[in-house]
Design an enzyme around this catalytic site. Sequence first.
Site, PDB file in Angstrom:
ATOM      1  N   SER A   9       0.796  -0.956   0.087  1.00 30.93           N
ATOM      2  CA  SER A   9      -0.080  -0.129   0.200  1.00 30.93           C
ATOM      3  C   SER A   9       0.914   1.392   0.001  1.00 30.93           C
ATOM      4  CB  SER A   9      -0.909   0.038   1.129  1.00 30.93           C
ATOM      5  OG  SER A   9      -1.569   1.496   1.213  1.00 30.93           O
ATOM      6  N   HIS A  34      -1.241  -1.413  -4.127  1.00 35.45           N
ATOM      7  CA  HIS A  34      -2.624  -0.826  -3.515  1.00 35.45           C
ATOM      8  C   HIS A  34      -2.522   0.741  -3.319  1.00 35.45           C
ATOM      9  CE1 HIS A  34      -6.036  -1.931  -1.003  1.00 35.45           C
ATOM     10  NE2 HIS A  34      -5.670  -1.027  -0.221  1.00 35.45           N
ATOM     11  N   ASP A  36      -4.681   3.605  -2.033  1.00 33.86           N
ATOM     12  CA  ASP A  36      -6.092   4.051  -1.128  1.00 33.86           C
ATOM     13  C   ASP A  36      -6.588   5.598  -1.244  1.00 33.86           C
ATOM     14  OD1 ASP A  36      -6.086   1.866   0.843  1.00 33.86           O
ATOM     15  OD2 ASP A  36      -4.016   2.400   1.366  1.00 33.86           O
ATOM     16  N   MET A  38      -9.185   8.244  -0.051  1.00 32.94           N
ATOM     17  CA  MET A  38      -9.936   8.861   1.068  1.00 32.94           C
ATOM     18  C   MET A  38     -10.408  10.221   0.861  1.00 32.94           C
ATOM     19  SD  MET A  38      -7.369   7.490   4.111  1.00 32.94           S
ATOM     20  CE  MET A  38      -6.660   6.156   4.060  1.00 32.94           C
ATOM     21  N   HIS A  67      -8.637   1.396  -3.951  1.00 33.31           N
ATOM     22  CA  HIS A  67      -9.286   1.192  -2.722  1.00 33.31           C
ATOM     23  C   HIS A  67     -10.090   2.418  -2.435  1.00 33.31           C
ATOM     24  CE1 HIS A  67      -9.716   0.100   1.704  1.00 33.31           C
ATOM     25  NE2 HIS A  67     -10.916   0.253   1.328  1.00 33.31           N
ATOM     26  N   MET A  69     -12.165   4.955  -0.472  1.00 29.49           N
ATOM     27  CA  MET A  69     -12.765   4.964   0.711  1.00 29.49           C
ATOM     28  C   MET A  69     -13.441   6.377   0.535  1.00 29.49           C
ATOM     29  SD  MET A  69      -9.863   3.626   3.131  1.00 29.49           S
ATOM     30  CE  MET A  69      -8.594   3.529   1.772  1.00 29.49           C
ATOM     31  N   MET A 138     -11.477  -5.292   5.483  1.00 31.49           N
ATOM     32  CA  MET A 138     -10.692  -4.559   6.436  1.00 31.49           C
ATOM     33  C   MET A 138     -10.629  -5.153   7.703  1.00 31.49           C
ATOM     34  SD  MET A 138     -10.096  -1.844   4.345  1.00 31.49           S
ATOM     35  CE  MET A 138      -8.929  -0.974   6.041  1.00 31.49           C
ATOM     36  N   ASP A 176      -6.850  -6.105   4.409  1.00 28.48           N
ATOM     37  CA  ASP A 176      -6.086  -5.027   4.360  1.00 28.48           C
ATOM     38  C   ASP A 176      -6.188  -4.120   5.586  1.00 28.48           C
ATOM     39  OD1 ASP A 176      -5.251  -2.243   3.722  1.00 28.48           O
ATOM     40  OD2 ASP A 176      -7.003  -1.587   2.580  1.00 28.48           O
TER      41      ASP A 176
HETATM   42  C1  DX5 Z   1      -6.262   1.852   5.743  1.00 26.59           C
HETATM   43  C2  DX5 Z   1      -6.024   1.479   4.267  1.00 26.59           C
HETATM   44  C3  DX5 Z   1      -4.958   0.588   4.232  1.00 26.59           C
HETATM   45  C4  DX5 Z   1      -3.527   0.968   4.703  1.00 26.59           C
HETATM   46  C5  DX5 Z   1      -2.912  -0.316   5.159  1.00 26.59           C
HETATM   47  O1  DX5 Z   1      -7.323   2.492   5.792  1.00 26.59           O
HETATM   48  O2  DX5 Z   1      -7.086   1.170   3.354  1.00 26.59           O
HETATM   49  O3  DX5 Z   1      -4.532   0.181   2.851  1.00 26.59           O
HETATM   50  O4  DX5 Z   1      -2.782   1.492   3.834  1.00 26.59           O
HETATM   51  O5  DX5 Z   1      -1.758   0.321   5.845  1.00 26.59           O
HETATM   52  P1  DX5 Z   1      -0.842  -0.722   7.000  1.00 26.59           P
HETATM   53  O6  DX5 Z   1      -0.509  -2.031   6.319  1.00 26.59           O
HETATM   54  O7  DX5 Z   1       0.044   0.056   7.543  1.00 26.59           O
HETATM   55  O8  DX5 Z   1      -2.249  -0.955   8.115  1.00 26.59           O
HETATM   56 ZN    ZN Z   2      -6.569   0.073   1.511  1.00 27.47          ZN
END
Ligand code: DX5
Ligand code: ZN
Length: 225
Positions: A9, A34, A36, A38, A67, A69, A138, A176
Amino acid sequence: MSKPIIAPSILAADFCHLAREIDMIDKSQADWVHFDVMDGMFVPNISFGSPVLRAIRPLTSKVIDVHLMIEQPERYLEAFAEWGADVLSIHAEACIHIDRNLRRIKELGMKAGLAINPATPVHIYQHVLPWVDVALIMSVNPGFGGQTFIPYTYDKIRALRQMIAQAGSSTLIEVDGGVNLDNAPKLLQAGADVLVAGNFVFSSTDPLHTINTLKQLPAFNQKIV
Ligand code: DX5
Ligand code: ZN
């Protein structure tokens, strides 16, 4: 023996040297990157979006695993297809029309992912399984990297693995949040196919070696997207 799919990620990467980080992933045995996204609404944090995705897309041949969010992800499905997402995961809790959105993601030529928060039960997958290429479980509350893994995730993976087997489906299970070498073997044994790892990879002294070490773990239910 099959191997897990490893998805570093880049939320945990060094953004001042993002091209270098992508290059490291590209040279490693990682399978996916990956990514993310947000929005500060669905989760209490804002990360990055299209400019970053468009910048890194040409830098790697790995699968880009987005991903989302974000609230009402249906507003951005076409855009992420255009920006080069290979797998696009939406959160079940963030949209009213899950079925419609999954079908649309597939229509757009991407693999469809359905993500669920820790408290959301896996039975939400039951009827839409034929349209879910990736079930993203998650294992922390989404919003931040570096959080502690929630142990009841194992039960959720086992239950979902059973549902997938009963349906004869090829849906992949992705985990994740807080993944590391302590919990990864047990996650794979419970039935996970894809391991996302942020801080465990990027905070290590040799991220490429860490990725390759995760890749060597035995997987039990391998199917390729
Ligand atoms: C959290 C993200 C994850 C995050 C994982 O909301 O969706 O993908 O980057 O990071 P680690 O492995 O550090 O928990
Ligand atoms: Zn993620």
